[in-house]
Scaffold this motif. Structure first.
Motif, PDB file in Angstrom:
ATOM      1  N   GLY A  47       0.801  -1.212   0.000  1.00 43.68           N
ATOM      2  CA  GLY A  47       0.000   0.000   0.000  1.00 43.68           C
ATOM      3  C   GLY A  47       0.834   1.261   0.000  1.00 43.68           C
ATOM      4  N   TYR A  48       0.131   2.371  -0.201  1.00 39.65           N
ATOM      5  CA  TYR A  48       0.734   3.690  -0.066  1.00 39.65           C
ATOM      6  C   TYR A  48      -0.244   4.557   0.720  1.00 39.65           C
ATOM      7  CZ  TYR A  48      -2.497   5.558  -3.488  1.00 39.65           C
ATOM      8  OH  TYR A  48      -3.648   5.944  -4.128  1.00 39.65           O
ATOM      9  N   ARG A  49       0.295   5.577   1.352  1.00 35.16           N
ATOM     10  CA  ARG A  49      -0.525   6.531   2.086  1.00 35.16           C
ATOM     11  C   ARG A  49       0.201   7.878   2.075  1.00 35.16           C
ATOM     12  NH1 ARG A  49      -4.749   6.346   5.469  1.00 35.16           N
ATOM     13  NH2 ARG A  49      -4.904   7.920   7.092  1.00 35.16           N
TER      14      ARG A  49
ATOM     15  N   VAL B  64      -0.284  11.793   3.397  1.00 29.37           N
ATOM     16  CA  VAL B  64      -1.076  12.623   4.296  1.00 29.37           C
ATOM     17  C   VAL B  64      -0.636  14.069   4.127  1.00 29.37           C
ATOM     18  CG1 VAL B  64      -1.765  13.079   6.683  1.00 29.37           C
ATOM     19  CG2 VAL B  64      -1.361  10.719   5.927  1.00 29.37           C
TER      20      VAL B  64
ATOM     21  N   ALA C 289      -5.894  12.420   3.801  1.00 25.18           N
ATOM     22  CA  ALA C 289      -5.102  11.250   3.400  1.00 25.18           C
ATOM     23  C   ALA C 289      -5.552  10.730   2.044  1.00 25.18           C
ATOM     24  CB  ALA C 289      -5.238  10.147   4.445  1.00 25.18           C
TER      25      ALA C 289
ATOM     26  N   PHE D 233      -4.782   7.225  -0.264  1.00 24.75           N
ATOM     27  CA  PHE D 233      -4.214   5.901  -0.029  1.00 24.75           C
ATOM     28  C   PHE D 233      -4.769   4.892  -1.021  1.00 24.75           C
ATOM     29  CE2 PHE D 233      -7.875   6.708   2.626  1.00 24.75           C
ATOM     30  CZ  PHE D 233      -8.680   5.611   2.397  1.00 24.75           C
TER      31      PHE D 233
ATOM     32  N   GLU E 178      -9.333   6.363  -1.491  1.00 27.32           N
ATOM     33  CA  GLU E 178      -9.822   7.310  -0.488  1.00 27.32           C
ATOM     34  C   GLU E 178     -11.262   7.754  -0.704  1.00 27.32           C
ATOM     35  OE1 GLU E 178      -7.811   9.323  -3.782  1.00 27.32           O
ATOM     36  OE2 GLU E 178      -6.997   7.909  -2.328  1.00 27.32           O
TER      37      GLU E 178
END
Length: 157
Positions: A63-65, A67, A76, A78, A96
């Motif tokens: 995954g990626y996130r 912020v 955020a 994601f 998101e």
């Protein structure tokens, strides 16, 4: 020689962004997959957003996130990586919102330059219309100028 970014609506649900960068695909790909590099070019400076954190587990299923500082709360973005083929292809979901896209980026090297094509597939015509109307798709030219600057610094070391 100046590189230009093109942004085109390819269909009712697809937006395509294309640019050639001066540098090998390996380096351009790393700028998309290494958080410390990605943070240096992803956010268009003109929008005044601050990227608070950038987490990237660049592997299929990883995954990626991202912020960003928001008002009043952080925002955020994601999703999950769907395809990772080093130096040639990345694909991820944007989870998101229900109107999230599937983004696919290809990297094609020729003569020491890399042609990057970003393909955003929206869930509906209305979702793409809304993204265009909100100007959320308009940052690519500035982002890619910033990536060009980073690559110039990196490749001339």
């Amino acid at each position: 020689m100046k590189n230009y970014t093109t942004v085109e609506r390819e269909s009712e649900r697809a937006l395509v962004v294309t640019r050639t960068f001066n540098g090998p695909a390996r380096i351009v790909f790393e700028a998309w997959t290494q958080p410390e590099l990605f943070k240096r070019w992803w956010v268009p400076k003109s929008v005044g957003l601050t990227l608070l954190s950038c987490e990237m587990d660049v592997r299929v299923g990883g995954g990626y996130r991202l912020v960003f500082a928001g008002n009043p709360e952080p925002i955020a973005f994601f999703g999950k990586y769907l395809e990772v083929t080093p130096h040639s292809r990345l694909s991820w979901s944007n989870d998101e919102s229900p109107d999230g896209t599937i983004t696919t980026v290809t990297f094609e090297e020729r003569g020491g330059k890399t042609r990057v094509v970003v393909h955003d597939l929206y869930p509906s015509k209305e979702a793409l219309d809304a993204a265009i109307a909100s100007e959320s798709t308009g940052g690519f030219p500035e982002q890619f100028e910033q990536l060009d600057e980073l690559l110039q610094m990196w490749t001339t070391k």
